[in-house]
Design a protein around this motif. Structure first.
Motif, short mmCIF file in Angstrom:
data_model
loop_
_atom_site.label_atom_id
_atom_site.label_comp_id
_atom_site.label_asym_id
_atom_site.label_seq_id
_atom_site.Cartn_x
_atom_site.Cartn_y
_atom_site.Cartn_z
N ALA A 43 0.83 -1.21 0.00
CA ALA A 43 0.00 0.00 0.00
C ALA A 43 0.86 1.26 0.00
N ALA A 44 1.96 1.23 0.75
CA ALA A 44 2.84 2.40 0.82
C ALA A 44 3.57 2.62 -0.50
N LEU A 45 3.84 1.56 -1.23
CA LEU A 45 4.57 1.68 -2.50
C LEU A 45 3.65 2.01 -3.68
N ASP A 46 2.35 2.00 -3.45
CA ASP A 46 1.40 2.29 -4.52
C ASP A 46 1.65 3.71 -5.06
N GLY A 47 1.97 3.80 -6.34
CA GLY A 47 2.20 5.08 -6.99
C GLY A 47 3.60 5.64 -6.81
N VAL A 48 4.50 4.88 -6.16
CA VAL A 48 5.87 5.35 -5.95
C VAL A 48 6.76 4.86 -7.09
N ASP A 49 7.53 5.78 -7.67
CA ASP A 49 8.51 5.41 -8.68
C ASP A 49 9.80 5.05 -7.93
N ILE A 50 10.07 3.76 -7.79
CA ILE A 50 11.19 3.30 -6.98
C ILE A 50 12.52 3.77 -7.55
N ALA A 51 12.67 3.73 -8.85
CA ALA A 51 13.92 4.17 -9.48
C ALA A 51 14.20 5.63 -9.15
N GLU A 52 13.17 6.46 -9.21
CA GLU A 52 13.32 7.88 -8.90
C GLU A 52 13.67 8.08 -7.42
N ALA A 53 13.02 7.32 -6.55
CA ALA A 53 13.29 7.42 -5.12
C ALA A 53 14.73 7.01 -4.80
N ILE A 54 15.22 5.98 -5.45
CA ILE A 54 16.59 5.53 -5.25
C ILE A 54 17.56 6.61 -5.73
N GLU A 55 17.28 7.18 -6.88
CA GLU A 55 18.14 8.22 -7.44
C GLU A 55 18.21 9.44 -6.51
N LYS A 56 17.05 9.85 -6.00
CA LYS A 56 17.03 11.01 -5.09
C LYS A 56 17.80 10.72 -3.81
N SER A 57 17.66 9.52 -3.27
CA SER A 57 18.36 9.20 -2.03
C SER A 57 19.86 9.09 -2.27
N ALA A 58 20.27 8.60 -3.44
CA ALA A 58 21.69 8.50 -3.76
C ALA A 58 22.30 9.89 -3.92
N VAL A 59 21.58 10.79 -4.56
CA VAL A 59 22.07 12.16 -4.75
C VAL A 59 22.18 12.85 -3.39
#
Length: 101
Positions: A43-59
């Motif tokens: 439910a929490a991952l619904d609508g989340v772009d995981i690739a984008e989230a990983i990129e933002k956290s790496a930056v």
């Protein structure tokens, strides 16, 4: 944390992240699965772009690393400076003793 890791493994493998897949990954790893936590994760991952989230956290992590290193380097330089001054004073006093001794 294991639930998130299972979702990341599925994402990395290009598989769909759903309750059944997360449960299978965790079971294969020998982890006891709590169905309510799996449902909450999906439910929490619904609508989340995981690739984008990983990129933002790496930056963010890369940007934070130099900022954290700068104060540590400045503190190390400040600690080294008083020691050098003390050595100079001791050396000067020994030289004066030689003049009178």
């Amino acid at each position: 944390m294991e639930y998130i890791y299972a979702a990341l493994v599925l994402h990395s493998a290009g598989k769909e992240i759903n309750e059944d897949a997360v449960t299978k990954v965790m079971t294969a790893a020998g982890i006891a699965v709590d169905d309510s936590r799996v449902k909450a994760l999906i439910a929490a991952l619904d609508g989340v772009d995981i690739a984008e989230a990983i990129e933002k956290s790496a930056v963010a992590a890369v940007a934070a690393a130099p900022a954290a290193a700068a104060p540590a380097a400045a503190a190390a330089e400040e600690e080294a400076a008083p020691e050098e001054e003390e050595k100079d004073e001791e050396g000067g006093m020994a030289g004066l003793g030689a003049l009178f001794g």
